[in-house]
Scaffold this motif. Structure first.
Motif, PDB file in Angstrom:
ATOM      1  N   PRO A  44       0.823  -1.207   0.000  1.00  0.00           N
ATOM      2  CA  PRO A  44       0.000   0.000   0.000  1.00  0.00           C
ATOM      3  C   PRO A  44       0.860   1.261   0.000  1.00  0.00           C
ATOM      4  O   PRO A  44       1.954   1.266   0.579  1.00  0.00           O
ATOM      5  CB  PRO A  44      -0.793  -0.088   1.309  1.00  0.00           C
ATOM      6  CG  PRO A  44      -0.615  -1.477   1.797  1.00  0.00           C
ATOM      7  CD  PRO A  44       0.626  -2.015   1.190  1.00  0.00           C
ATOM      8  N   PRO A  45       0.372   2.338  -0.625  1.00  0.00           N
ATOM      9  CA  PRO A  45       1.113   3.600  -0.574  1.00  0.00           C
ATOM     10  C   PRO A  45       1.153   4.138   0.859  1.00  0.00           C
ATOM     11  O   PRO A  45       0.300   3.813   1.688  1.00  0.00           O
ATOM     12  CB  PRO A  45       0.328   4.527  -1.497  1.00  0.00           C
ATOM     13  CG  PRO A  45      -0.965   3.862  -1.785  1.00  0.00           C
ATOM     14  CD  PRO A  45      -0.852   2.424  -1.401  1.00  0.00           C
ATOM     15  N   VAL A  46       2.130   4.960   1.129  1.00  0.00           N
ATOM     16  CA  VAL A  46       2.347   5.468   2.484  1.00  0.00           C
ATOM     17  C   VAL A  46       1.121   6.204   3.026  1.00  0.00           C
ATOM     18  O   VAL A  46       0.786   6.057   4.205  1.00  0.00           O
ATOM     19  CB  VAL A  46       3.597   6.372   2.541  1.00  0.00           C
ATOM     20  CG1 VAL A  46       3.746   7.019   3.911  1.00  0.00           C
ATOM     21  CG2 VAL A  46       4.843   5.573   2.210  1.00  0.00           C
ATOM     22  N   ASP A  47       0.429   6.968   2.189  1.00  0.00           N
ATOM     23  CA  ASP A  47      -0.749   7.691   2.685  1.00  0.00           C
ATOM     24  C   ASP A  47      -1.828   6.735   3.174  1.00  0.00           C
ATOM     25  O   ASP A  47      -2.527   7.020   4.153  1.00  0.00           O
ATOM     26  CB  ASP A  47      -1.292   8.661   1.644  1.00  0.00           C
ATOM     27  CG  ASP A  47      -1.877   7.978   0.419  1.00  0.00           C
ATOM     28  OD1 ASP A  47      -1.232   7.062  -0.132  1.00  0.00           O
ATOM     29  OD2 ASP A  47      -2.990   8.363  -0.001  1.00  0.00           O
ATOM     30  N   LYS A  48      -1.940   5.574   2.538  1.00  0.00           N
ATOM     31  CA  LYS A  48      -2.936   4.581   2.976  1.00  0.00           C
ATOM     32  C   LYS A  48      -2.458   3.875   4.248  1.00  0.00           C
ATOM     33  O   LYS A  48      -3.255   3.593   5.146  1.00  0.00           O
ATOM     34  CB  LYS A  48      -3.194   3.552   1.866  1.00  0.00           C
ATOM     35  CG  LYS A  48      -3.732   4.144   0.579  1.00  0.00           C
ATOM     36  CD  LYS A  48      -5.123   4.683   0.747  1.00  0.00           C
ATOM     37  CE  LYS A  48      -5.761   5.037  -0.572  1.00  0.00           C
ATOM     38  NZ  LYS A  48      -5.580   6.388  -1.010  1.00  0.00           N
ATOM     39  N   ILE A  49      -1.160   3.612   4.339  1.00  0.00           N
ATOM     40  CA  ILE A  49      -0.622   3.013   5.572  1.00  0.00           C
ATOM     41  C   ILE A  49      -0.847   3.974   6.735  1.00  0.00           C
ATOM     42  O   ILE A  49      -1.221   3.557   7.830  1.00  0.00           O
ATOM     43  CB  ILE A  49       0.877   2.673   5.415  1.00  0.00           C
ATOM     44  CG1 ILE A  49       1.071   1.594   4.346  1.00  0.00           C
ATOM     45  CG2 ILE A  49       1.472   2.210   6.749  1.00  0.00           C
ATOM     46  CD1 ILE A  49       2.519   1.326   3.991  1.00  0.00           C
ATOM     47  N   GLU A  50      -0.659   5.255   6.475  1.00  0.00           N
ATOM     48  CA  GLU A  50      -0.873   6.253   7.523  1.00  0.00           C
ATOM     49  C   GLU A  50      -2.334   6.274   7.961  1.00  0.00           C
ATOM     50  O   GLU A  50      -2.625   6.375   9.158  1.00  0.00           O
ATOM     51  CB  GLU A  50      -0.434   7.628   7.030  1.00  0.00           C
ATOM     52  CG  GLU A  50      -0.437   8.678   8.114  1.00  0.00           C
ATOM     53  CD  GLU A  50       0.223   9.969   7.669  1.00  0.00           C
ATOM     54  OE1 GLU A  50       0.747  10.659   8.559  1.00  0.00           O
ATOM     55  OE2 GLU A  50       0.203  10.282   6.467  1.00  0.00           O
ATOM     56  N   ARG A  51      -3.261   6.151   7.027  1.00  0.00           N
ATOM     57  CA  ARG A  51      -4.689   6.104   7.383  1.00  0.00           C
ATOM     58  C   ARG A  51      -4.993   4.873   8.222  1.00  0.00           C
ATOM     59  O   ARG A  51      -5.763   4.929   9.191  1.00  0.00           O
ATOM     60  CB  ARG A  51      -5.547   6.120   6.127  1.00  0.00           C
ATOM     61  CG  ARG A  51      -5.586   7.499   5.491  1.00  0.00           C
ATOM     62  CD  ARG A  51      -6.186   7.474   4.134  1.00  0.00           C
ATOM     63  NE  ARG A  51      -7.634   7.586   4.205  1.00  0.00           N
ATOM     64  CZ  ARG A  51      -8.404   7.628   3.130  1.00  0.00           C
ATOM     65  NH1 ARG A  51      -7.874   7.557   1.926  1.00  0.00           N
ATOM     66  NH2 ARG A  51      -9.703   7.741   3.248  1.00  0.00           N
ATOM     67  N   ILE A  52      -4.373   3.763   7.869  1.00  0.00           N
ATOM     68  CA  ILE A  52      -4.556   2.533   8.641  1.00  0.00           C
ATOM     69  C   ILE A  52      -3.961   2.701  10.042  1.00  0.00           C
ATOM     70  O   ILE A  52      -4.577   2.308  11.034  1.00  0.00           O
ATOM     71  CB  ILE A  52      -3.959   1.332   7.892  1.00  0.00           C
ATOM     72  CG1 ILE A  52      -4.826   1.021   6.663  1.00  0.00           C
ATOM     73  CG2 ILE A  52      -3.828   0.120   8.796  1.00  0.00           C
ATOM     74  CD1 ILE A  52      -4.255   0.002   5.715  1.00  0.00           C
ATOM     75  N   CYS A  53      -2.795   3.318  10.120  1.00  0.00           N
ATOM     76  CA  CYS A  53      -2.180   3.588  11.429  1.00  0.00           C
ATOM     77  C   CYS A  53      -3.096   4.461  12.283  1.00  0.00           C
ATOM     78  O   CYS A  53      -3.273   4.191  13.481  1.00  0.00           O
ATOM     79  CB  CYS A  53      -0.824   4.258  11.257  1.00  0.00           C
ATOM     80  SG  CYS A  53       0.463   3.158  10.649  1.00  0.00           S
ATOM     81  N   ASN A  54      -3.661   5.488  11.685  1.00  0.00           N
ATOM     82  CA  ASN A  54      -4.593   6.355  12.417  1.00  0.00           C
ATOM     83  C   ASN A  54      -5.787   5.555  12.912  1.00  0.00           C
ATOM     84  O   ASN A  54      -6.265   5.761  14.038  1.00  0.00           O
ATOM     85  CB  ASN A  54      -5.054   7.519  11.541  1.00  0.00           C
ATOM     86  CG  ASN A  54      -3.955   8.524  11.285  1.00  0.00           C
ATOM     87  OD1 ASN A  54      -2.997   8.625  12.040  1.00  0.00           O
ATOM     88  ND2 ASN A  54      -4.074   9.261  10.201  1.00  0.00           N
ATOM     89  N   THR A  55      -6.262   4.642  12.103  1.00  0.00           N
ATOM     90  CA  THR A  55      -7.376   3.783  12.500  1.00  0.00           C
ATOM     91  C   THR A  55      -6.994   2.914  13.699  1.00  0.00           C
ATOM     92  O   THR A  55      -7.782   2.726  14.614  1.00  0.00           O
ATOM     93  CB  THR A  55      -7.807   2.888  11.310  1.00  0.00           C
ATOM     94  OG1 THR A  55      -8.208   3.727  10.224  1.00  0.00           O
ATOM     95  CG2 THR A  55      -8.947   1.976  11.694  1.00  0.00           C
ATOM     96  N   PHE A  56      -5.768   2.412  13.688  1.00  0.00           N
ATOM     97  CA  PHE A  56      -5.293   1.575  14.793  1.00  0.00           C
ATOM     98  C   PHE A  56      -4.808   2.389  15.981  1.00  0.00           C
ATOM     99  O   PHE A  56      -4.484   1.841  17.029  1.00  0.00           O
ATOM    100  CB  PHE A  56      -4.157   0.663  14.320  1.00  0.00           C
ATOM    101  CG  PHE A  56      -4.571  -0.407  13.351  1.00  0.00           C
ATOM    102  CD1 PHE A  56      -5.786  -1.057  13.459  1.00  0.00           C
ATOM    103  CD2 PHE A  56      -3.725  -0.783  12.326  1.00  0.00           C
ATOM    104  CE1 PHE A  56      -6.161  -2.049  12.566  1.00  0.00           C
ATOM    105  CE2 PHE A  56      -4.082  -1.788  11.429  1.00  0.00           C
ATOM    106  CZ  PHE A  56      -5.308  -2.419  11.547  1.00  0.00           C
TER     107      PHE A  56
END
Length: 106
Positions: A44-56
């Motif tokens: 996944p692109p970094v912006d999507k990983i960041e969104r997932i991190c925010n979710t977690f």
């Protein structure tokens, strides 16, 4: 050893008892996008990983860290695990409470 981003997402999702569908809802990333990552082995692109991190409720550094025991105390880890289960409105309320405490202590 290469870091497996998709495996890490899966580990975090399972730790929090989230389905792929629920992760998609909470992160506002289409479920079809997440499924494509796994089906085609795409990172996944970094912006999507960041969104997932925010979710977690974790930082990118925590996401990519192999051993979070050296970063967080047990109390901090427990707090982050509970944080990840809150909705964005509930998180906003917690921030408001913390800000209120900090303002009163000044």
């Amino acid at each position: 050893m290469m870091f497996d981003v998709l495996k890490r997402i899966e580990e975090l999702r399972e730790e929090r008892n989230l389905s792929v569908y629920k992760l998609a809802q909470l992160s506002e990333i289409p479920q079809s996008t997440i499924a494509t990552w796994y089906q085609k082995g795409h990172i996944p692109p970094v912006d999507k990983i960041e969104r997932i991190c925010n979710t977690f409720g974790i930082s990118l550094a925590e996401f990519f860290c192999f051993n979070t025991e050296n970063i967080l105390t047990d109390e901090q880890a427990a707090l982050l695990n509970k944080w990840s289960l809150l909705s964005s409105k509930e998180r906003e309320a917690i921030f408001y409470i913390i800000d209120t405490f900090l303002t009163k202590s000044l």
